[in-house]
Design an enzyme around this catalytic site. Structure first.
Site, PDB file in Angstrom:
ATOM      1  N   ASP A  91       0.986  -1.371  -0.002  1.00 59.81           N
ATOM      2  CA  ASP A  91      -0.115  -0.206   0.113  1.00 59.81           C
ATOM      3  C   ASP A  91       0.834   1.320  -0.172  1.00 59.81           C
ATOM      4  OD1 ASP A  91      -2.802  -0.798   0.019  1.00 59.81           O
ATOM      5  OD2 ASP A  91      -2.717  -0.892   2.096  1.00 59.81           O
ATOM      6  N   LYS A 121      -0.384  -0.466  -4.238  1.00 62.72           N
ATOM      7  CA  LYS A 121      -1.852  -0.297  -4.299  1.00 62.72           C
ATOM      8  C   LYS A 121      -2.246   1.084  -3.951  1.00 62.72           C
ATOM      9  CE  LYS A 121      -4.709  -2.646  -1.173  1.00 62.72           C
ATOM     10  NZ  LYS A 121      -5.401  -1.234  -0.260  1.00 62.72           N
ATOM     11  N   GLU A 190     -14.045  -3.261  -1.495  1.00 63.56           N
ATOM     12  CA  GLU A 190     -14.012  -3.294  -0.133  1.00 63.56           C
ATOM     13  C   GLU A 190     -15.348  -2.787   0.398  1.00 63.56           C
ATOM     14  OE1 GLU A 190     -10.888  -1.794   2.349  1.00 63.56           O
ATOM     15  OE2 GLU A 190     -11.973  -2.053   4.172  1.00 63.56           O
TER      16      GLU A 190
HETATM   17  O1  KIV Z   1      -4.596  -2.424   4.071  1.00 67.34           O
HETATM   18  C1  KIV Z   1      -5.171  -3.274   4.133  1.00 67.34           C
HETATM   19  O2  KIV Z   1      -5.123  -4.320   4.611  1.00 67.34           O
HETATM   20  C2  KIV Z   1      -6.292  -3.350   2.823  1.00 67.34           C
HETATM   21  C3  KIV Z   1      -7.139  -4.674   3.019  1.00 67.34           C
HETATM   22  C4  KIV Z   1      -8.171  -4.399   3.757  1.00 67.34           C
HETATM   23  C5  KIV Z   1      -7.623  -4.882   1.404  1.00 67.34           C
HETATM   24  O3  KIV Z   1      -6.103  -2.531   2.232  1.00 67.34           O
END
Ligand code: KIV
Length: 272
Positions: A91, A121, A190
């Site tokens: 992320d 992501k 989500e």
């Molecule tokens: O940060 C995370 O764990 C997520 C998931 C909930 C998809 O983005």
């Protein structure tokens, strides 16, 4: 359509698109450290997400907002050292890509260079289009994230189901098509109605991975610490707990404390 599990030597963004095409469902879980990532990878999970949920699960923050890019890189590089097979997605944390596309690219490059992960992501649709384009142009694979996007929690005000209203649902579908057109390799959806998630999955050729998005998508993701029951206060409807590690670990640790206090531990065979 066959749903048999194929053995992908090393999962790549291409294997995921192939899985969608052949109907093989994609399994995805989070991991934030070496030891857990090793277990997750060897158990055959296809995609490991170094999620910014580390902010909640590892650091105890109420939201995902405080985690920094440096902290995400630390978690991601620990995971990278553990992995033989899974594709690793990291992320981009809040504040590392929203202000302008150049900053977004710089953040994505730092993640790829300093952690060795395979992709990033980002949360959002049309409002971050230029940032996604720039990252993709640099050859970095991007996974999208639509629906409930926890980095925008203060805009939403709650963690309830998103896109129940027609206008938001239409925008979400449009955003998913846009992410596909830009070249994203997959999208996380989500906490949206299952019917809408199915419609999105049928409208794009890239994999749709759901969390609280029902069964008719191309794969599922959960936060590892929730699915193994290490956390116990978070109980959304979409969560299936496969273990109750909170209880089991508490019992074991209490036993250890007793054994130390009563001098049962260590015994002769545990001593030199
Ligand atoms: O940060 C995370 O764990 C997520 C998931 C909930 C998809 O983005």
């Amino acid at each position: 359509m066959s749903t048999a599990k194929k053995e992908y030597k090393r999962v790549t963004v291409k294997s995921l698109v192939d899985m969608k095409a052949t109907g093989e469902k994609i399994s995805m879980l989070t991991a934030y450290d070496y030891t857990m990532a090793k277990i997750v990878d060897s158990a055959g999970v296809d995609v490991i997400l170094v999620g910014d949920s580390a902010s909640n699960v590892m650091a105890g923050h109420e939201t995902t907002l405080p985690i920094t890019l440096d902290q995400m890189i630390y978690h991601a590089s620990s995971v990278v050292r553990a992995i033989y097979r899974a594709l690793i997605v990291v992320d981009l944390p809040f504040g590392s890509y929203q202000s302008d596309p150049k900053e977004a690219l710089r953040s994505a490059i730092r993640i790829m260079k300093e952690s060795g992960a395979h992709s990033v992501k980002l949360e959002g649709g049309k409002e971050i289009k230029e940032s996604i384009k720039r990252i993709l142009n640099a050859g970095i694979p991007v996974m999208g994230h639509l629906g409930l996007t926890p980095q925008s929690i203060y805009k939403f005000g709650t963690y309830t189901v998103r896109a129940k209203e027609e206008q938001e649902a239409e925008q979400l579908l449009e955003d998913a098509k846009m992410l596909e057109k830009l070249g994203c390799f997959a999208i996380v959806l989500e906490k949206i109605p299952a019917k809408l998630a199915k419609q999105v999955a049928e409208s794009v050729s890239i994999p749709i991975i759901g969390i609280g998005a029902g069964p008719e998508v191309d794969g599922q993701v959960l936060v590892l610490h929730d699915m193994i029951g290490m956390t116990h206060e978070f109980n959304p409807r979409f969560l299936r707990r496969y273990l109750n590690l909170y209880e089991e670990m508490s019992t074991a640790i209490s036993q250890y404390v007793d054994d130390v206090k009563t001098q049962d531990f260590p015994n002769e065979s545990e001593s030199y």
